[in-house]
Design a protein around this motif. Structure first.
Motif, short mmCIF file in Angstrom:
data_model
loop_
_atom_site.label_atom_id
_atom_site.label_comp_id
_atom_site.label_asym_id
_atom_site.label_seq_id
_atom_site.Cartn_x
_atom_site.Cartn_y
_atom_site.Cartn_z
N LEU A 259 0.80 -1.22 0.00
CA LEU A 259 0.00 0.00 0.00
C LEU A 259 0.84 1.27 0.00
N SER A 260 2.05 1.20 0.49
CA SER A 260 2.84 2.43 0.68
C SER A 260 4.00 2.59 -0.28
N CYS A 261 4.35 1.54 -1.02
CA CYS A 261 5.60 1.57 -1.79
C CYS A 261 5.44 1.11 -3.24
N PHE A 262 4.78 -0.02 -3.47
CA PHE A 262 4.70 -0.62 -4.80
C PHE A 262 4.15 0.31 -5.89
N PRO A 263 3.06 1.06 -5.61
CA PRO A 263 2.53 1.92 -6.68
C PRO A 263 3.54 2.95 -7.17
N PHE A 264 4.33 3.50 -6.25
CA PHE A 264 5.29 4.53 -6.62
C PHE A 264 6.51 3.93 -7.31
N ILE A 265 6.91 2.73 -6.88
CA ILE A 265 8.00 2.05 -7.57
C ILE A 265 7.63 1.77 -9.02
N LEU A 266 6.40 1.33 -9.23
CA LEU A 266 5.94 1.05 -10.59
C LEU A 266 5.94 2.31 -11.46
N GLU A 267 5.44 3.40 -10.93
CA GLU A 267 5.28 4.62 -11.72
C GLU A 267 6.61 5.32 -11.97
N TYR A 268 7.51 5.28 -10.99
CA TYR A 268 8.76 6.04 -11.12
C TYR A 268 9.93 5.19 -11.62
N LEU A 269 9.98 3.91 -11.21
CA LEU A 269 11.14 3.08 -11.53
C LEU A 269 10.86 1.99 -12.55
N GLY A 270 9.58 1.69 -12.80
CA GLY A 270 9.23 0.74 -13.85
C GLY A 270 8.95 -0.66 -13.34
N GLU A 271 8.53 -1.54 -14.26
CA GLU A 271 8.10 -2.89 -13.91
C GLU A 271 9.25 -3.77 -13.42
N SER A 272 10.46 -3.56 -13.96
CA SER A 272 11.60 -4.36 -13.52
C SER A 272 11.89 -4.15 -12.04
N SER A 273 11.87 -2.89 -11.61
CA SER A 273 12.10 -2.59 -10.19
C SER A 273 10.96 -3.11 -9.33
N LEU A 274 9.73 -3.04 -9.85
CA LEU A 274 8.59 -3.57 -9.11
C LEU A 274 8.73 -5.07 -8.90
N ALA A 275 9.22 -5.77 -9.92
CA ALA A 275 9.45 -7.21 -9.79
C ALA A 275 10.47 -7.50 -8.70
N ASP A 276 11.56 -6.72 -8.66
CA ASP A 276 12.56 -6.88 -7.60
C ASP A 276 11.95 -6.60 -6.22
N ALA A 277 11.11 -5.58 -6.15
CA ALA A 277 10.47 -5.24 -4.88
C ALA A 277 9.52 -6.36 -4.43
N ALA A 278 8.80 -6.96 -5.39
CA ALA A 278 7.89 -8.06 -5.06
C ALA A 278 8.67 -9.26 -4.53
N LEU A 279 9.82 -9.54 -5.12
CA LEU A 279 10.66 -10.63 -4.62
C LEU A 279 11.20 -10.32 -3.23
N ALA A 280 11.60 -9.06 -3.01
CA ALA A 280 12.07 -8.66 -1.68
C ALA A 280 10.99 -8.85 -0.63
N ASP A 281 9.74 -8.64 -1.04
CA ASP A 281 8.63 -8.76 -0.10
C ASP A 281 8.41 -10.20 0.35
N VAL A 282 8.92 -11.17 -0.42
CA VAL A 282 8.83 -12.56 0.00
C VAL A 282 9.60 -12.77 1.30
#
Length: 372
Positions: free
Chosen positions: A108-131
């Protein structure tokens, strides 16, 4: 106008709309309905689309491990943070902070902004970090809460097996974890997003488009401006943010990472707001307590969660909207020191003001005694 600044104003307008429409959502169930829509449909779809564009490699293990190391480091630093803000680590509030502060809720606090500013590749890394973060939040913190409760009440731990099984089932059945597992399985067999049936790919792509507006709208609805315990909790969260930035900067310097997007990801992901799961854990054990002395403080936990989301959102949005500024270790470390300084100065002022009041009261008492 700078494109990043335009995007920031767009995001802020969504938050403002949500804040202005709070009265239209009088029931908390309505707000929770939007939250559930985000966490069960929009966010998993976005993460699935992002992960399916990643090439499978052993490097995918790095992000979960780094996130888990951060969780544990902040967990062991939390007692020190409590002392800095005048909270006894062995008190109900101190134990509550021990669970909440090391936890992260990036959805809720991080993923939307990572997607919009850093792109899908960074969002994928963030999703893996969330594991890694999910393992820490769902499994480790539950065990910690259980041990705190039984140690405080000097009871046995035999009844905890059923709860551990229930928690494990909730971990593997969570939609976000399911899509991460599905994406990893498909990628391991060489199936990418382009190989999916067109109707399935279009479904996930269209669902992912609603995530950012929904999350920002939810943030506006969820913000609660309360004066009660505002400054003490604000100090705790600012110290958490300051130490987080210093840890992230140290990681960048030690690893020698040069990618601007990766550096910014390392800066903002640990700044995510506190997770709801530790509150769920402590609530389970708080319901068992009947006396006035409690292991945890659920009301205090709610206030921390309520204030954590807007603070984390503001910091993350500010860092990402500033372009490459915070990719420089000098800037990120200075920002961490400034946040720590603000919190500690505010804490000192509060103590001096409190001491001044007590001193004044004692002086008045002495004058009254002399007069009598």
């Amino acid at each position: 106008m700078d494109p990043a600044l335009q995007k920031t104003f767009t995001f802020l307008s969504f938050i403002l709309i949500g804040f202005l429409l709070k009265r239209k959502f009088g029931s908390q169930d309505q707000v929770n309905g939007i939250k559930n829509l985000i966490l069960t449909i929009a966010l998993p779809s976005t993460i699935f689309v992002a992960l399916m564009g990643v090439e499978m490699s052993t490097n995918m293990l790095i992000m979960p491990v780094l996130a888990l190391l951060f969780n544990f480091l902040l967990y062991f630093l939390t007692p020190m943070l409590s002392k800095l803000t005048g909270i006894d680590p062995d008190s109900s509030k101190g134990r509550t902070l021990r669970l909440l502060l090391p936890s992260l809720a990036p959805g809720l606090s991080c993923f939307p902004f990572i997607l919009e500013y850093l792109g899908e590749s960074s969002l994928a890394d963030a999703a893996l970090a969330d594991v890694g973060n999910k393992f820490f939040v769902l499994i480790f913190l539950y065990v910690v809460a259980m041990n705190m409760y039984y140690r405080f009440h000097d009871e046995g731990t035999g009844s905890s097996k059923g709860k551990m099984k229930e928690l494990f089932l909730s971990l593997i059945s969570e939609p976000i974890n399911l899509v991460i597992g599905l994406a990893i399985i498909l990628l391991s067999f060489g199936v990418g997003f382009d190989n999916l049936p067109s109707f399935l790919g279009d479904t996930f792509s269209r669902l992912s488009l609603i995530m950012t507006p929904l999350v920002l709208f939810f943030i506006g609805l969820a913000v609660k401006l309360k004066k009660e315990s505002l400054w003490p909790i604000l100090n705790v969260l600012l110290i958490r943010a300051g130490i987080t930035l210093l840890i992230s900067t140290a990681l960048v310097l030690v690893t020698g990472i040069n990618s601007e997007a990766t550096i910014l990801l390392i800066m903002v992901f640990p700044l995510s707001s506190c997770s709801f799961w530790p509150f769920a854990h402590l609530s389970i054990f708080s319901k068992k307590e009947k006396g006035s002395v409690k292991t945890f403080d659920p009301e205090y936990a709610i206030l921390v969660l309520a204030l954590s989301l807007p603070i984390s959102t503001t910091l993350i949005l500010g860092i990402l909207s500033s372009g490459s500024l915070f990719a420089k270790p000098v800037i990120s470390s200075m920002a961490g020191v400034i946040l720590l300084g603000i919190a500690l100065i505010a804490q000192l002022i509060r103590k001096l003001a409190s001491g001044g009041i007590n001193w004044g009261m004692s002086e008045n008492k002495k004058l009254i005694e002399q007069t009598e």
